[in-house]
Design a protein around this motif. Structure first.
Motif, PDB file in Angstrom:
ATOM      1  N   MET A   1       0.821  -1.206   0.000  1.00 38.67           N
ATOM      2  CA  MET A   1       0.000   0.000   0.000  1.00 38.67           C
ATOM      3  C   MET A   1       0.856   1.257   0.000  1.00 38.67           C
ATOM      4  SD  MET A   1      -3.017   1.114   2.397  1.00 38.67           S
ATOM      5  CE  MET A   1      -3.977   2.049   1.266  1.00 38.67           C
ATOM      6  N   ASP A   2       1.962   1.237   0.774  1.00 36.39           N
ATOM      7  CA  ASP A   2       2.756   2.455   0.749  1.00 36.39           C
ATOM      8  C   ASP A   2       4.227   2.179   0.431  1.00 36.39           C
ATOM      9  OD1 ASP A   2       3.247   1.286   3.101  1.00 36.39           O
ATOM     10  OD2 ASP A   2       2.888   3.031   4.364  1.00 36.39           O
ATOM     11  N   ALA A 177      -9.088   9.852  14.734  1.00 31.87           N
ATOM     12  CA  ALA A 177      -8.276  10.620  15.685  1.00 31.87           C
ATOM     13  C   ALA A 177      -6.769  10.524  15.440  1.00 31.87           C
ATOM     14  CB  ALA A 177      -8.598  10.153  17.106  1.00 31.87           C
ATOM     15  N   PHE A 178      -6.338   9.516  14.676  1.00 24.92           N
ATOM     16  CA  PHE A 178      -4.898   9.286  14.464  1.00 24.92           C
ATOM     17  C   PHE A 178      -4.389   9.825  13.140  1.00 24.92           C
ATOM     18  CE2 PHE A 178      -7.505   5.623  13.269  1.00 24.92           C
ATOM     19  CZ  PHE A 178      -7.236   5.551  11.914  1.00 24.92           C
ATOM     20  N   CYS A 179      -5.283  10.289  12.269  1.00 25.35           N
ATOM     21  CA  CYS A 179      -4.953  10.381  10.844  1.00 25.35           C
ATOM     22  C   CYS A 179      -4.747  11.807  10.325  1.00 25.35           C
ATOM     23  CB  CYS A 179      -6.066   9.701  10.042  1.00 25.35           C
ATOM     24  SG  CYS A 179      -5.733   9.620   8.283  1.00 25.35           S
ATOM     25  N   VAL A 284     -10.481  -1.710   9.146  1.00 26.83           N
ATOM     26  CA  VAL A 284     -11.262  -1.607  10.380  1.00 26.83           C
ATOM     27  C   VAL A 284     -10.424  -0.988  11.491  1.00 26.83           C
ATOM     28  CG1 VAL A 284     -10.762  -3.987  11.108  1.00 26.83           C
ATOM     29  CG2 VAL A 284     -12.832  -2.872  11.941  1.00 26.83           C
ATOM     30  N   GLN A 285      -9.117  -1.130  11.432  1.00 29.07           N
ATOM     31  CA  GLN A 285      -8.135  -0.538  12.364  1.00 29.07           C
ATOM     32  C   GLN A 285      -8.022  -1.244  13.709  1.00 29.07           C
ATOM     33  OE1 GLN A 285      -6.458   1.354  10.564  1.00 29.07           O
ATOM     34  NE2 GLN A 285      -7.833   2.429   9.186  1.00 29.07           N
ATOM     35  N   SER A 286      -9.177  -1.595  14.322  1.00 28.20           N
ATOM     36  CA  SER A 286      -9.115  -2.258  15.625  1.00 28.20           C
ATOM     37  C   SER A 286     -10.348  -3.128  15.800  1.00 28.20           C
ATOM     38  CB  SER A 286      -9.071  -1.203  16.739  1.00 28.20           C
ATOM     39  OG  SER A 286      -9.312  -1.822  17.998  1.00 28.20           O
ATOM     40  N   ASP A 323      -6.744  -2.849   7.055  1.00 31.94           N
ATOM     41  CA  ASP A 323      -5.650  -2.108   7.700  1.00 31.94           C
ATOM     42  C   ASP A 323      -5.872  -2.165   9.200  1.00 31.94           C
ATOM     43  OD1 ASP A 323      -4.595  -1.224   5.293  1.00 31.94           O
ATOM     44  OD2 ASP A 323      -5.446   0.787   5.437  1.00 31.94           O
ATOM     45  N   PHE A 324      -4.777  -2.296   9.929  1.00 31.52           N
ATOM     46  CA  PHE A 324      -4.856  -2.331  11.401  1.00 31.52           C
ATOM     47  C   PHE A 324      -3.814  -1.421  12.010  1.00 31.52           C
ATOM     48  CE2 PHE A 324      -6.563  -6.204   9.786  1.00 31.52           C
ATOM     49  CZ  PHE A 324      -7.701  -6.383  10.546  1.00 31.52           C
ATOM     50  N   ILE A 325      -4.198  -0.787  13.093  1.00 31.90           N
ATOM     51  CA  ILE A 325      -3.243  -0.005  13.880  1.00 31.90           C
ATOM     52  C   ILE A 325      -3.133  -0.656  15.253  1.00 31.90           C
ATOM     53  CG2 ILE A 325      -2.783   2.197  15.008  1.00 31.90           C
ATOM     54  CD1 ILE A 325      -4.197   3.577  12.695  1.00 31.90           C
ATOM     55  N   PHE A 354       0.118  -1.711  11.142  1.00 31.17           N
ATOM     56  CA  PHE A 354       1.100  -0.689  11.485  1.00 31.17           C
ATOM     57  C   PHE A 354       1.123  -0.465  12.983  1.00 31.17           C
ATOM     58  CE2 PHE A 354      -1.365   0.359   7.671  1.00 31.17           C
ATOM     59  CZ  PHE A 354      -0.368   0.317   6.702  1.00 31.17           C
ATOM     60  N   ARG A 355       2.299  -0.125  13.481  1.00 32.20           N
ATOM     61  CA  ARG A 355       2.360   0.373  14.857  1.00 32.20           C
ATOM     62  C   ARG A 355       1.897   1.824  14.832  1.00 32.20           C
ATOM     63  NH1 ARG A 355       6.629   2.785  17.481  1.00 32.20           N
ATOM     64  NH2 ARG A 355       8.289   1.712  16.352  1.00 32.20           N
ATOM     65  N   TYR A 356       1.060   2.183  15.789  1.00 38.43           N
ATOM     66  CA  TYR A 356       0.552   3.540  15.869  1.00 38.43           C
ATOM     67  C   TYR A 356       1.705   4.543  15.880  1.00 38.43           C
ATOM     68  CZ  TYR A 356      -1.127   7.848  17.931  1.00 38.43           C
ATOM     69  OH  TYR A 356      -1.374   9.166  18.163  1.00 38.43           O
ATOM     70  N   SER A 357       1.544   5.605  15.107  1.00 35.85           N
ATOM     71  CA  SER A 357       2.543   6.661  15.041  1.00 35.85           C
ATOM     72  C   SER A 357       1.827   7.983  15.334  1.00 35.85           C
ATOM     73  CB  SER A 357       3.137   6.648  13.627  1.00 35.85           C
ATOM     74  OG  SER A 357       3.917   7.780  13.382  1.00 35.85           O
ATOM     75  N   ALA A 358       2.277   8.683  16.381  1.00 35.98           N
ATOM     76  CA  ALA A 358       1.616   9.943  16.760  1.00 35.98           C
ATOM     77  C   ALA A 358       1.918  10.989  15.703  1.00 35.98           C
ATOM     78  CB  ALA A 358       2.127  10.401  18.116  1.00 35.98           C
TER      79      ALA A 358
HETATM   80  N1  SAH Z   1      -8.641   6.193   3.931  1.00 38.40           N
HETATM   81  C1  SAH Z   1      -8.205   4.958   4.333  1.00 38.40           C
HETATM   82  C2  SAH Z   1      -6.727   4.818   4.613  1.00 38.40           C
HETATM   83  C3  SAH Z   1      -5.904   5.967   5.029  1.00 38.40           C
HETATM   84  S1  SAH Z   1      -4.235   5.764   5.441  1.00 38.40           S
HETATM   85  C4  SAH Z   1      -9.059   4.473   5.475  1.00 38.40           C
HETATM   86  O1  SAH Z   1      -9.912   5.128   5.931  1.00 38.40           O
HETATM   87  O2  SAH Z   1      -8.874   3.381   5.930  1.00 38.40           O
HETATM   88  C5  SAH Z   1      -3.836   4.076   5.311  1.00 38.40           C
HETATM   89  C6  SAH Z   1      -3.682   3.386   6.606  1.00 38.40           C
HETATM   90  O3  SAH Z   1      -2.616   3.906   7.347  1.00 38.40           O
HETATM   91  C7  SAH Z   1      -4.872   3.500   7.531  1.00 38.40           C
HETATM   92  O4  SAH Z   1      -5.900   2.660   7.202  1.00 38.40           O
HETATM   93  C8  SAH Z   1      -4.265   3.188   8.865  1.00 38.40           C
HETATM   94  O5  SAH Z   1      -4.297   1.820   9.133  1.00 38.40           O
HETATM   95  C9  SAH Z   1      -2.825   3.632   8.715  1.00 38.40           C
HETATM   96  N2  SAH Z   1      -2.563   4.842   9.495  1.00 38.40           N
HETATM   97  C10 SAH Z   1      -3.119   6.060   9.341  1.00 38.40           C
HETATM   98  N3  SAH Z   1      -2.672   6.898  10.284  1.00 38.40           N
HETATM   99  C11 SAH Z   1      -1.807   6.210  11.058  1.00 38.40           C
HETATM  100  C12 SAH Z   1      -1.029   6.520  12.212  1.00 38.40           C
HETATM  101  N4  SAH Z   1      -1.068   7.727  12.757  1.00 38.40           N
HETATM  102  N5  SAH Z   1      -0.254   5.545  12.743  1.00 38.40           N
HETATM  103  C13 SAH Z   1      -0.222   4.310  12.188  1.00 38.40           C
HETATM  104  N6  SAH Z   1      -0.937   3.960  11.118  1.00 38.40           N
HETATM  105  C14 SAH Z   1      -1.720   4.899  10.554  1.00 38.40           C
END
Ligand code: SAH
Ligand code: SF4
Ligand code: F3S
Length: 460
Positions: A1-2, A177-179, A284-286, A323-325, A354-358
């Motif tokens: 994806m990235d 909240a993380f994005c 779904v993320q979580s 995708d999961f955080i 992914f590990r959460y990144s602030a």
């Molecule tokens: N628009 C899409 C994806 C956006 S970014 C959606 O809504 O799902 C792609 C992925 O990066 C996200 O789905 C999320 O899992 C991850 N991501 C986004 N912000 C993040 C963060 N602060 N830390 C870790 N992972 C993150």
């Protein structure tokens, strides 16, 4: 994806100026890089794969996680000797870091000549000309004009592979909240249907047989319908059905979707529209309601699971990806276990974790993160489960017949590689498969990253 990609297509020639683009981040950036290359093409630039022979280097950046962002600065550091050796070299920063940091990039890295955000890149050629005259430029506006109206038509004269991205929607109003995306890409905007159909037809005329519709929130698409087709506001399902009527376009995909925007019409289209491929990226993320709430995802685990059921009722063979955080602030071991349970319940064919990144400026960045060691340990457990599911899904393809669109020669002589309906890489050996051809293939074996098979039909 990235994964990062470097654009090629050098044509050579004495007078032409050479442009090197490095693309970081998501598919939308890949699409944007293509459009920027086309815009610069109109000013006499051709793409090169070698940064050291370029007259201009453009870094199309991603801000999603800290690591992704920091790559820009390390790459810029590596460009310094090049710039010193060739003072005329222009260095541009585009994409989401450009949007987020703007003029700060010039302060931190004076070797940069221009900074252009994702909504203003139609102005890139003018900015590059201004840079030639010695000016430094920053443009991170969200202009009132639509950049697509100010870009040249797609791929004039260029040759390309059988698959293409097509951005239909940009921006996001969800504010998880993380994005950073709602800040770097702005609010949701959908391109009008007629423009998309025209772009798609143009791509098909150039030999494209599969189009992936892109949007940060692609299934929230709500574009103006053409008056000769009834006008009104169209959803993604209606757009997909119109695209499916284009002769020569064989496959349609879309990404990325939010669970809350997966409406009945779109689910039904998956059951009825043969050109709509049975692969859906549905992050779904979580798997913990408490964390989903803290993430402001605006849906529960139960709602997500019911949605998956409805999708599979319409299209039983749908391959789901997610995708999961892991390690979001406040995530406990029990919350993490709930994510593992959700993964077990859904059974993903593919996933990114992914590990959460602030991220600066996002609400979650105010909160105390889970210690890195703990988050990493959870991420490893999650990834082990996801890989196990991915392998099982691949193994489950053995003995089945799939449709493959061949894209390029494989590593071994006489081998061609393409993608199945389910987006698995499939290689076939000795069958003289043509690039751009579609054929039915019986899967005979499953490797770690791809499937192998034999042709069972003629190519078309
Ligand atoms: N628009 C899409 C994806 C956006 S970014 C959606 O809504 O799902 C792609 C992925 O990066 C996200 O789905 C999320 O899992 C991850 N991501 C986004 N912000 C993040 C963060 N602060 N830390 C870790 N992972 C993150
Ligand atoms: Fe980011 Fe959430 Fe929007 Fe996806 S839906 S782009 S994760 S804010
Ligand atoms: Fe990255 Fe921007 Fe895409 S932050 S993931 S390049 S939308």
């Amino acid at each position: 994806m990235d994964g990062d990609t470097k654009a090629g297509n050098a044509k050579g020639g004495a007078e032409v100026k050479k442009l090197f683009i490095k693309t970081y981040g998501c598919q939308m950036n890949v699409y944007d890089s293509e459009r920027m290359a086309e815009a610069m093409g109109a000013d006499g630039y051709v793409l090169t794969e070698a940064a050291d022979e370029a007259d201009m280097v453009l870094l199309n950046t991603c801000h999603i996680r800290e690591k992704a962002s920091e790559k820009l600065y390390s790459d810029l550091g590596r460009l310094r000797p090049l710039k010193l050796a060739k003072p005329g070299l222009k260095i541009g920063v585009a994409g989401c870091v450009a949007q987020a940091e703007g003029a700060e990039i010039l302060r931190r890295m004076p070797l940069v000549d221009l900074v252009v955000g994702p909504q203003s890149y139609h102005r890139l050629p003018a900015m590059a000309r201004a840079a030639d005259a010695g000016g430094k430029r920053v443009d991170t506006e969200f202009p009132v004009e639509d950049k697509f109206d100010h870009l040249p038509a797609r791929m004039q004269g260029a040759s390309r592979g059988p698959t293409a991205f097509l951005t239909v929607q940009e921006g996001c109003d969800k504010f998880c909240a993380f994005c950073v995306v709602p800040y770097t890409r702005g609010s949701e905007v959908s391109r009008p249907v007629a423009r998309i159909l025209t772009e798609a037809r143009g791509l098909v005329e150039k030999g494209v047989r599969e189009i992936t519709l892109l949007g940060q929130n692609v299934n929230a698409y709500h574009g103006g319908g053409p008056s000769d087709l009834g006008g009104g506001t169209w959803g993604l399902a209606q757009l997909v059905r119109a695209l499916a009527r284009i002769d020569g376009l064989e496959r349609i995909r879309y990404t990325t979707s939010h669970p809350n925007d997966m409406d009945d019409a779109l689910i039904a289209a998956h059951g009825e529209e043969a050109k709509l491929m049975p692969y859906l990226h549905l992050p779904v993320q979580s798997g913990s309601d408490r964390i989903l709430k803290a993430m402001a995802r605006k849906h529960t685990v139960e709602q997500y699971l019911r949605l998956v059921e409805r999708i599979r009722a319409a299209r039983p063979d749908m391959l789901l990806s997610g995708d999961f955080i892991v390690g979001f602030p406040g995530e406990t071991e029990a919350d993490f276990q709930a994510t593992m349970d959700l993964v077990a319940a859904v059974n993903y064919g593919m996933a990114y974790s992914f590990r959460y990144s602030a991220r600066p400026g996002t609400p979650a960045a105010e909160k105390l993160p889970v210690p890195t060691v703990e988050a990493d340990e959870r991420l490893q457990r999650l990834q082990a489960l996801l890989i196990q599911q991915q392998r099982a899904a691949q193994q489950g393809m053995v003995g089945r017949e799939v449709q493959v669109l061949f894209e390029k020669p494989g590593r071994e002589p006489g081998q061609m590689v393409g993608k199945s309906d389910y987006l698995h890489a499939v290689h076939v050996t000795g069958a003289e498969a043509r690039r751009g051809a579609i054929a039915r293939v019986r899967i005979t074996d499953s490797g770690p990253n791809s499937l192998g098979g034999t042709l069972t039909s003629k190519m078309w």
